[in-house]
Design an enzyme around this catalytic site. Sequence first.
Site, PDB file in Angstrom:
ATOM      1  N   ASP A 283       0.817  -1.196   0.000  1.00 31.96           N
ATOM      2  CA  ASP A 283       0.000   0.000   0.000  1.00 31.96           C
ATOM      3  C   ASP A 283       0.853   1.248   0.000  1.00 31.96           C
ATOM      4  O   ASP A 283       1.490   1.570   0.994  1.00 31.96           O
ATOM      5  CB  ASP A 283      -0.881  -0.042   1.263  1.00 31.96           C
ATOM      6  CG  ASP A 283      -1.794   1.151   1.334  1.00 31.96           C
ATOM      7  OD1 ASP A 283      -2.634   1.286   0.449  1.00 31.96           O
ATOM      8  OD2 ASP A 283      -1.639   1.946   2.278  1.00 31.96           O
TER       9      ASP A 283
ATOM     10  N   VAL B 274      -7.310   7.376  -5.647  1.00 29.03           N
ATOM     11  CA  VAL B 274      -6.265   8.380  -5.396  1.00 29.03           C
ATOM     12  C   VAL B 274      -6.952   9.675  -5.010  1.00 29.03           C
ATOM     13  O   VAL B 274      -7.690  10.262  -5.801  1.00 29.03           O
ATOM     14  CB  VAL B 274      -5.354   8.583  -6.633  1.00 29.03           C
ATOM     15  CG1 VAL B 274      -4.402   9.761  -6.408  1.00 29.03           C
ATOM     16  CG2 VAL B 274      -4.561   7.306  -6.924  1.00 29.03           C
ATOM     17  N   GLY B 275      -6.763  10.060  -3.764  1.00 30.39           N
ATOM     18  CA  GLY B 275      -7.383  11.289  -3.269  1.00 30.39           C
ATOM     19  C   GLY B 275      -8.852  11.121  -2.939  1.00 30.39           C
ATOM     20  O   GLY B 275      -9.557  12.105  -2.703  1.00 30.39           O
TER      21      GLY B 275
ATOM     22  N   CYS C 239      -8.302  12.664   2.976  1.00 34.42           N
ATOM     23  CA  CYS C 239      -7.244  12.920   1.996  1.00 34.42           C
ATOM     24  C   CYS C 239      -7.207  14.380   1.597  1.00 34.42           C
ATOM     25  O   CYS C 239      -8.262  14.986   1.399  1.00 34.42           O
ATOM     26  CB  CYS C 239      -7.529  12.164   0.695  1.00 34.42           C
ATOM     27  SG  CYS C 239      -7.397  10.432   0.852  1.00 34.42           S
TER      28      CYS C 239
ATOM     29  N   ASP D 147     -11.406   1.986  -2.946  1.00 34.84           N
ATOM     30  CA  ASP D 147     -10.884   2.426  -1.648  1.00 34.84           C
ATOM     31  C   ASP D 147     -11.074   3.930  -1.462  1.00 34.84           C
ATOM     32  O   ASP D 147     -10.530   4.730  -2.207  1.00 34.84           O
ATOM     33  CB  ASP D 147      -9.391   2.075  -1.574  1.00 34.84           C
ATOM     34  CG  ASP D 147      -8.749   2.583  -0.302  1.00 34.84           C
ATOM     35  OD1 ASP D 147      -9.468   2.832   0.680  1.00 34.84           O
ATOM     36  OD2 ASP D 147      -7.506   2.727  -0.286  1.00 34.84           O
ATOM     37  N   GLY D 148     -11.875   4.288  -0.459  1.00 36.58           N
ATOM     38  CA  GLY D 148     -11.998   5.694  -0.087  1.00 36.58           C
ATOM     39  C   GLY D 148     -13.285   6.334  -0.559  1.00 36.58           C
ATOM     40  O   GLY D 148     -13.798   6.006  -1.626  1.00 36.58           O
TER      41      GLY D 148
ATOM     42  N   GLY E 108     -12.713   3.415   5.601  1.00 34.09           N
ATOM     43  CA  GLY E 108     -11.898   3.975   6.675  1.00 34.09           C
ATOM     44  C   GLY E 108     -12.746   4.710   7.693  1.00 34.09           C
ATOM     45  O   GLY E 108     -13.236   4.125   8.669  1.00 34.09           O
TER      46      GLY E 108
ATOM     47  N   ARG F   2      -7.271   9.759  11.368  1.00 37.38           N
ATOM     48  CA  ARG F   2      -6.240  10.586  10.739  1.00 37.38           C
ATOM     49  C   ARG F   2      -5.738   9.948   9.462  1.00 37.38           C
ATOM     50  O   ARG F   2      -5.650   8.714   9.345  1.00 37.38           O
ATOM     51  CB  ARG F   2      -5.080  10.811  11.700  1.00 37.38           C
ATOM     52  CG  ARG F   2      -4.409   9.536  12.171  1.00 37.38           C
ATOM     53  CD  ARG F   2      -3.404   9.860  13.256  1.00 37.38           C
ATOM     54  NE  ARG F   2      -2.507   8.759  13.546  1.00 37.38           N
ATOM     55  CZ  ARG F   2      -1.555   8.816  14.465  1.00 37.38           C
ATOM     56  NH1 ARG F   2      -1.403   9.910  15.187  1.00 37.38           N
ATOM     57  NH2 ARG F   2      -0.755   7.806  14.674  1.00 37.38           N
TER      58      ARG F   2
ATOM     59  N   MET G  74      -3.159   8.660   6.842  1.00 33.17           N
ATOM     60  CA  MET G  74      -1.871   8.016   7.097  1.00 33.17           C
ATOM     61  C   MET G  74      -0.721   8.809   6.470  1.00 33.17           C
ATOM     62  O   MET G  74       0.442   8.520   6.728  1.00 33.17           O
ATOM     63  CB  MET G  74      -1.881   6.570   6.573  1.00 33.17           C
ATOM     64  CG  MET G  74      -2.937   5.692   7.238  1.00 33.17           C
ATOM     65  SD  MET G  74      -3.107   5.913   9.010  1.00 33.17           S
ATOM     66  CE  MET G  74      -1.501   5.446   9.576  1.00 33.17           C
TER      67      MET G  74
HETATM   68  P1  XMP Z   1     -12.402   6.807   3.805  1.00 32.56           P
HETATM   69  O1  XMP Z   1     -13.094   7.814   2.953  1.00 32.56           O
HETATM   70  O2  XMP Z   1     -13.140   5.528   3.921  1.00 32.56           O
HETATM   71  O3  XMP Z   1     -11.039   6.493   3.030  1.00 32.56           O
HETATM   72  O4  XMP Z   1     -11.998   7.375   5.128  1.00 32.56           O
HETATM   73  C1  XMP Z   1     -10.086   5.596   3.508  1.00 32.56           C
HETATM   74  C2  XMP Z   1      -8.889   5.571   2.582  1.00 32.56           C
HETATM   75  O5  XMP Z   1      -8.241   6.849   2.551  1.00 32.56           O
HETATM   76  C3  XMP Z   1      -6.894   6.664   2.109  1.00 32.56           C
HETATM   77  N1  XMP Z   1      -6.016   7.424   2.976  1.00 32.56           N
HETATM   78  C4  XMP Z   1      -5.369   8.550   2.611  1.00 32.56           C
HETATM   79  N2  XMP Z   1      -5.336   9.194   1.432  1.00 32.56           N
HETATM   80  N3  XMP Z   1      -3.913  10.841   2.387  1.00 32.56           N
HETATM   81  C5  XMP Z   1      -4.569  10.346   1.311  1.00 32.56           C
HETATM   82  O6  XMP Z   1      -4.505  10.964   0.238  1.00 32.56           O
HETATM   83  C6  XMP Z   1      -3.893  10.205   3.600  1.00 32.56           C
HETATM   84  O7  XMP Z   1      -3.282  10.694   4.555  1.00 32.56           O
HETATM   85  C7  XMP Z   1      -4.667   9.008   3.715  1.00 32.56           C
HETATM   86  N4  XMP Z   1      -4.877   8.151   4.749  1.00 32.56           N
HETATM   87  C8  XMP Z   1      -5.712   7.187   4.256  1.00 32.56           C
HETATM   88  C9  XMP Z   1      -6.601   5.186   2.174  1.00 32.56           C
HETATM   89  O8  XMP Z   1      -6.595   4.688   0.848  1.00 32.56           O
HETATM   90  C10 XMP Z   1      -7.765   4.657   2.997  1.00 32.56           C
HETATM   91  O9  XMP Z   1      -8.052   3.308   2.764  1.00 32.56           O
END
Ligand code: XMP
Length: 459
Positions: A247, A297-298, A303, A336-337, A359, A384, A386
């Site tokens: 990752d 991504v993003g 993020c 993801d995200g 997340g 937070r 990562m």
């Molecule tokens: P959700 O929206 O479910 O997303 O909270 C979780 C995903 O966010 C990503 N992630 C990050 N992306 N900066 C980023 O651009 C970060 O600091 C960060 N931390 C987590 C990651 O893919 C996670 O699964």
Amino acid sequence: MNLKEALTFDDVLLVPKKSIVNSRKDISLKTRLSKNINLNIPIISANMDTVTESAMAISLAKMGGLGIIHRFSTIEQQVNEVLKVKRAENIIIEKPFTLLENSKLKDAKELIEENNVSGILIINNENKLQGIVTARDILFEDNYEKNISEIMTKRNKLITASLGISLEKAQEILHNNKLEKLPIVDENNYLHGLITSSDIFKIKQYPHSTKDNKGRLRVGAAIGVKEEDIKRAQTLLDAGADVLVLDIAHGHADIAINAIKRLKKEFNFELIAGNVATKEGTEDLISAGADAIKVGVGSGSICITRLVAGSGVPQLTAVLDCAEFADKYNIPIISDGGIRTSGDITKALAAGASTVMIGSLLAGTDESPGFVINKNGMKYKMTRGMAGVAANLSKKSLNGKINQEDVEDIVPEGIEAMVPYRGKASEVIKQLIGGLKSGLSYCGVDNLQDLKKNAEFIK
Ligand code: XMP
């Protein structure tokens, strides 16, 4: 420049079709996590240090999903979380906690308390079963210097079973004899494992849980792309991790591709790689040997990559593009995200993802690491990014003291946030599953494979 239009979850809806289901019970949410791992629900928890450690992973695996243990810890700490999941449920515990017969009572007390188990098997130095000490045996004892053999239930009083005993037979013996523990020995009294009534109860309570072929809950763990991650990967796999997630924020990179090739050459295992957001990224990671691709991504709620770097692809388009390509190779996509509602999950799966990674939605639950905070009469938990300042600092501090320069070097791509406290993760998941099942019903399908084929988006 010919600008391509791209869409995210909020830009679309799914067109309602004639429903074919009479009850949500008739809907199957079975799916694939990766080339060789199946799940009963399409939800995995994010490898973030405010989301997934053993408690979250256990909860998700029991419900048919999977948790990915974060890597923002030492190898030992991460492995310990994996081991806790692998020990949480068993048909047979292959390596039960044991003590030698010349141990003291205090050793048993320590082992019982540290590992939250209710009994310890006592063996001799040839690994032959000698007795059992349970938490009840030592409850009112005041001399912990006593030798264990003085208070253990001795071998001649123990009911045991032989290797290969069926679950049903073990349950019968435990029930008929009002026992909690059934040691497994061979004809020469060598200890081979332990079956407990609480494990059998859990197996019956969660029939859809995600299990490996030994009946243990499945769990994933995250690794990075550095040289030292080879050792992390090896140790995690030795501990029983079922899948690793390579990752990094920008997964379409030579360092990720090379790491995938090296890992797949070195070990025989299931590897999820990411994150990418394009067909080209998907292609390169699949060619390198990935067994599933993590897309986004993003897209995450915490993020700021799109603000800091100006880069990203709206999530629905990212999933559509990546899944169209990955389908040809029969490789599953993980969206993801950005999942905020069950409707977002339905849309991600309709666009071609096989699972979603969540997340922040899970960060506010009892099973996420961290404390509940009371503020202005409301309850919250912290989450937070990562790639944010706080997570970066705690990662750096794993290697020793941090100085001002370390802090100045950080260009954060994530933020810290408070999320509402939501109680049990299982309750949140139940709501998401219920909503997703309604989504399938509205799309006129009763399984996720047909959802991909039949869904019609409207902009
Ligand atoms: P959700 O929206 O479910 O997303 O909270 C979780 C995903 O966010 C990503 N992630 C990050 N992306 N900066 C980023 O651009 C970060 O600091 C960060 N931390 C987590 C990651 O893919 C996670 O699964």
